[in-house]
Design a protein around this motif. Structure first.
Motif, PDB file in Angstrom:
ATOM      1  N   LYS A   9       0.966  -1.128   0.088  1.00 22.74           N
ATOM      2  CA  LYS A   9      -0.048  -0.417   0.117  1.00 22.74           C
ATOM      3  C   LYS A   9       1.180   1.315  -0.057  1.00 22.74           C
ATOM      4  O   LYS A   9       0.144   1.931  -0.960  1.00 22.74           O
ATOM      5  N   GLY A  10       2.005   1.257   0.774  1.00 26.48           N
ATOM      6  CA  GLY A  10       2.749   2.013   0.093  1.00 26.48           C
ATOM      7  C   GLY A  10       3.458   2.565  -0.809  1.00 26.48           C
ATOM      8  O   GLY A  10       4.075   3.754  -1.160  1.00 26.48           O
ATOM      9  N   PHE A  11       4.481   1.540  -1.271  1.00 26.47           N
ATOM     10  CA  PHE A  11       4.146   1.383  -2.825  1.00 26.47           C
ATOM     11  C   PHE A  11       3.281   2.008  -4.213  1.00 26.47           C
ATOM     12  O   PHE A  11       3.857   3.509  -4.318  1.00 26.47           O
ATOM     13  N   GLU A  12       2.232   1.507  -3.361  1.00 25.77           N
ATOM     14  CA  GLU A  12       1.425   2.259  -4.597  1.00 25.77           C
ATOM     15  C   GLU A  12       0.305   3.716  -4.189  1.00 25.77           C
ATOM     16  O   GLU A  12       0.519   4.412  -5.112  1.00 25.77           O
ATOM     17  N   ARG A  13       0.625   4.436  -2.676  1.00 30.92           N
ATOM     18  CA  ARG A  13       0.436   5.908  -2.505  1.00 30.92           C
ATOM     19  C   ARG A  13       2.071   6.968  -3.206  1.00 30.92           C
ATOM     20  O   ARG A  13       1.694   7.833  -4.045  1.00 30.92           O
ATOM     21  N   LYS A  14       3.065   5.394  -3.397  1.00 30.42           N
ATOM     22  CA  LYS A  14       4.033   6.571  -3.510  1.00 30.42           C
ATOM     23  C   LYS A  14       3.801   6.503  -5.405  1.00 30.42           C
ATOM     24  O   LYS A  14       4.612   8.240  -5.387  1.00 30.42           O
ATOM     25  N   PHE A  15       3.930   5.439  -4.883  1.00 27.26           N
ATOM     26  CA  PHE A  15       3.700   5.911  -7.616  1.00 27.26           C
ATOM     27  C   PHE A  15       2.294   6.631  -7.653  1.00 27.26           C
ATOM     28  O   PHE A  15       3.019   7.369  -8.186  1.00 27.26           O
ATOM     29  N   ALA A  16       1.226   7.018  -7.149  1.00 23.07           N
ATOM     30  CA  ALA A  16       0.317   7.595  -7.315  1.00 23.07           C
ATOM     31  C   ALA A  16       0.809   9.053  -6.392  1.00 23.07           C
ATOM     32  O   ALA A  16       0.637   9.463  -8.192  1.00 23.07           O
ATOM     33  N   LEU A  17       1.488   9.831  -5.629  1.00 22.86           N
ATOM     34  CA  LEU A  17       1.974  11.219  -5.379  1.00 22.86           C
ATOM     35  C   LEU A  17       3.167  11.487  -7.305  1.00 22.86           C
ATOM     36  O   LEU A  17       2.780  12.582  -7.301  1.00 22.86           O
ATOM     37  N   ASP A  18       3.659  10.224  -7.102  1.00 21.41           N
ATOM     38  CA  ASP A  18       4.904  10.413  -8.106  1.00 21.41           C
ATOM     39  C   ASP A  18       4.403  10.892  -9.081  1.00 21.41           C
ATOM     40  O   ASP A  18       4.807  12.196  -9.774  1.00 21.41           O
ATOM     41  N   GLU A  19       3.045   9.939  -9.737  1.00 24.05           N
ATOM     42  CA  GLU A  19       2.595  10.767 -10.949  1.00 24.05           C
ATOM     43  C   GLU A  19       1.594  12.106 -11.120  1.00 24.05           C
ATOM     44  O   GLU A  19       1.866  12.537 -11.899  1.00 24.05           O
ATOM     45  N   GLU A  20       1.647  12.053  -9.995  1.00 25.61           N
ATOM     46  CA  GLU A  20       0.396  13.118  -9.898  1.00 25.61           C
ATOM     47  C   GLU A  20       1.014  14.388  -9.625  1.00 25.61           C
ATOM     48  O   GLU A  20       1.195  15.308 -10.181  1.00 25.61           O
TER      49      GLU A  20
END
Length: 105
Positions: A9-20
């Motif tokens: 979940k942490g990796f998913e949140r980081k990926f979403a933040l990076d994409e944004e």
């Protein structure tokens, strides 16, 4: 929930933040690039041109559509700029935009 699930979940949140952040940086870069090009072309009211450059980014994935638009417009208005110079300006402004977003501006 296991620690593996938490980590995922942490990796998913980081990926979403990076994409944004990448999306915001690219949009900001396109605006700054359009302002730069409008200045070179001597446009009195660059707002319409800025909107056209921003809109050109949605034509296809990647930066090529923006590069073609700005380089073509500069060339068409008689500004002596190469495609490489426009690409370098795009890279420079993307770095500036990323720093501004990291700083919260």
């Amino acid at each position: 929930m296991t620690s593996f699930d938490d980590r995922e979940k942490g990796f998913e949140r980081k990926f979403a933040l990076d994409e944004e952040q990448d999306f915001k940086a690219t949009a900001r870069r396109n605006r700054m690039l359009a302002e730069w090009a409008a200045g070179l072309m001597g446009l009195e009211t660059p707002d319409e041109y800025i909107r056209a450059v921003i809109k050109s980014d949605f034509e296809q994935p990647g930066d090529d559509d923006v590069l073609r638009k700005v380089f073509g417009d500069l060339k068409g208005s008689g500004v002596a700029a190469t495609e490489g110079e426009v690409r370098m300006k795009m890279d420079e402004l993307l770095a500036v935009a990323r720093e501004q977003i990291k700083a919260g501006n």
